[in-house]
Design a protein around this motif. Structure first.
Motif, short mmCIF file in Angstrom:
data_model
loop_
_atom_site.label_atom_id
_atom_site.label_comp_id
_atom_site.label_asym_id
_atom_site.label_seq_id
_atom_site.Cartn_x
_atom_site.Cartn_y
_atom_site.Cartn_z
N GLY B 52 0.83 -1.21 0.00
CA GLY B 52 0.00 0.00 0.00
C GLY B 52 0.86 1.25 0.00
O GLY B 52 1.95 1.26 -0.58
N ASN B 53 0.39 2.28 0.69
CA ASN B 53 1.08 3.56 0.65
C ASN B 53 2.28 3.64 1.60
O ASN B 53 3.10 4.54 1.46
N SER B 54 2.37 2.70 2.55
CA SER B 54 3.48 2.78 3.51
C SER B 54 4.82 2.65 2.79
O SER B 54 5.83 3.14 3.28
N TRP B 115 8.42 2.29 9.14
CA TRP B 115 7.94 1.49 8.01
C TRP B 115 7.63 0.07 8.47
O TRP B 115 6.70 -0.58 7.96
N GLY B 116 8.40 -0.42 9.41
CA GLY B 116 8.21 -1.79 9.89
C GLY B 116 6.87 -2.00 10.57
O GLY B 116 6.27 -3.07 10.47
N LYS B 117 6.40 -0.98 11.27
CA LYS B 117 5.15 -1.13 12.04
C LYS B 117 3.97 -1.55 11.16
O LYS B 117 3.36 -2.59 11.42
N PRO B 118 3.63 -0.81 10.11
CA PRO B 118 2.49 -1.25 9.30
C PRO B 118 2.80 -2.46 8.40
O PRO B 118 1.90 -3.16 7.97
N THR B 119 4.09 -2.70 8.13
CA THR B 119 4.45 -3.75 7.17
C THR B 119 4.71 -5.10 7.85
O THR B 119 4.24 -6.13 7.39
N TRP B 120 5.48 -5.07 8.93
CA TRP B 120 5.80 -6.32 9.63
C TRP B 120 5.01 -6.47 10.91
O TRP B 120 5.08 -7.51 11.57
N GLY B 121 4.36 -5.39 11.36
CA GLY B 121 3.63 -5.44 12.62
C GLY B 121 4.48 -5.17 13.83
O GLY B 121 4.05 -5.35 14.96
#
Lengths: 68, 245
Positions: B52-54, B115-121
């Motif tokens: 997505g946009n992240s 970036w890691g938060k929305p992508t890897w949790g």
């Protein structure tokens, strides 16, 4: 090439990822600005210091001149 | 005869006066590249079908990580030159490169975490790439600390140059970490030896940001080195004239 978002609000929210994206860009902007500003401040304070010292040196020279 | 430029570099004053005219050019080029690249990446590059946009964080994350590494080379090589040829200017470049590299490594780590938060949790994992980047950050801090730790500038330069050179061991580890170990971090996006794993519509703004970061790095390193020259030469006639004119 076209604008990828429906509206300005959509651009800001980035379908939920907005806070992450904008926070990253904001932090980066602040850090890069710091890199530009810090050498300028360093230079400015050094220049002020040299000026002050040269004024003191001049005054001392004058005082010595009048006492003799 | 051909080495004259190299000997001239030994004169900080010559370097200072020579580079006067470069600053505005570097500033204009880097700012226009960074602004255009950021607007392009944020608003006009297509959305990533998986992330997505992240993924738009890539436009600052990858360039800052590149420069964190390139900055380390700059610091270690100028440290070596200062150590071998006792060149004052090289020592000043090394000293100036350390905080700039630290800031860029910090930017790479922070944007990576965000970036890691929305992508890897998760914000953080002790994965090989991220840990070796953290080590890079500490190496930069080590050089900054050593610069402040000694009374004599020469001793400080020697110690920090040696630390910088020993620390280069970390560089290939950072590069290869995504291949050597199974990591959460995705493999390289831009490859020089084979086809890049990114669509041209996303690649062009990225290349623009990378170029912009390189020029920006040159700008701030030059500005910082020039300020350092003035500090070290503050007792000389030419710096006094510069301040009082």
């Amino acid at each position: 090439m076209k604008f990828q978002f429906e509206s300005a609000a959509d651009f800001i929210s980035m379908s939920g990822h907005g806070p992450y994206v904008w926070a990253s860009y904001a932090i980066t902007a602040v850090c890069l600005a710091y890199l530009v500003v810090s050498p300028l401040l360093k230079r400015r304070s050094l220049m002020a210091e040299i000026k002050r010292q040269s004024r003191i040196a001049e005054r001392n020279a004058e005082l010595q001149g009048t006492s003799r | 005869m051909g080495w004259q430029w190299f000997h001239r570099l030994g004169s900080p004053r010559w370097f200072y006066e020579k580079t006067n005219a470069w600053i505005p050019w570097l500033a204009v080029i880097s700012i226009s590249l960074l602004v255009t690249g950021a607007v392009w990446g944020l608003a006009f590059a297509p959305e990533d079908f998986k992330q997505g946009n992240s993924y738009r964080i890539i436009y600052i994350h990858v360039p800052s990580a590149f420069l964190a590494l390139a900055g380390y080379y700059t610091m270690a090589i100028s440290g070596a030159i200062g150590l071998i040829w006792k060149m004052k200017l090289a020592d000043m470049v090394m000293k100036s490169a350390a905080p700039i590299g630290a800031v860029l490594t910090f930017v790479a780590l922070v944007t990576g975490a965000v970036w890691g938060k929305p992508t890897w949790g998760t914000w953080w994992v002790w994965d090989a790439r991220i840990t070796s980047m953290l080590v890079l950050f500490f190496l930069y801090l080590g050089v900054i600390a050593l610069q402040e730790a000694y009374q004599h500038q020469d001793t400080a330069n020697k110690a920090s140059a040696i630390l910088a050179l020993v620390g280069t061991v970390n560089i290939p580890i950072i590069y290869k970490s995504v291949d050597w170990w199974y990591t959460l971090h995705q493999p390289a996006t831009i490859k020089f030896t084979s086809e890049s794993t990114i669509d041209p519509s996303m690649l062009y703004p990225l290349l623009m940001m990378v170029t912009g970061f390189y020029v920006f790095y040159a700008l701030v390193l030059l500005m910082s080195t020039r300020s350092e020259i003035l500090v070290r030469e503050k007792k000389t006639r030419w710096v006094k004239d510069l301040a009082t004119q």
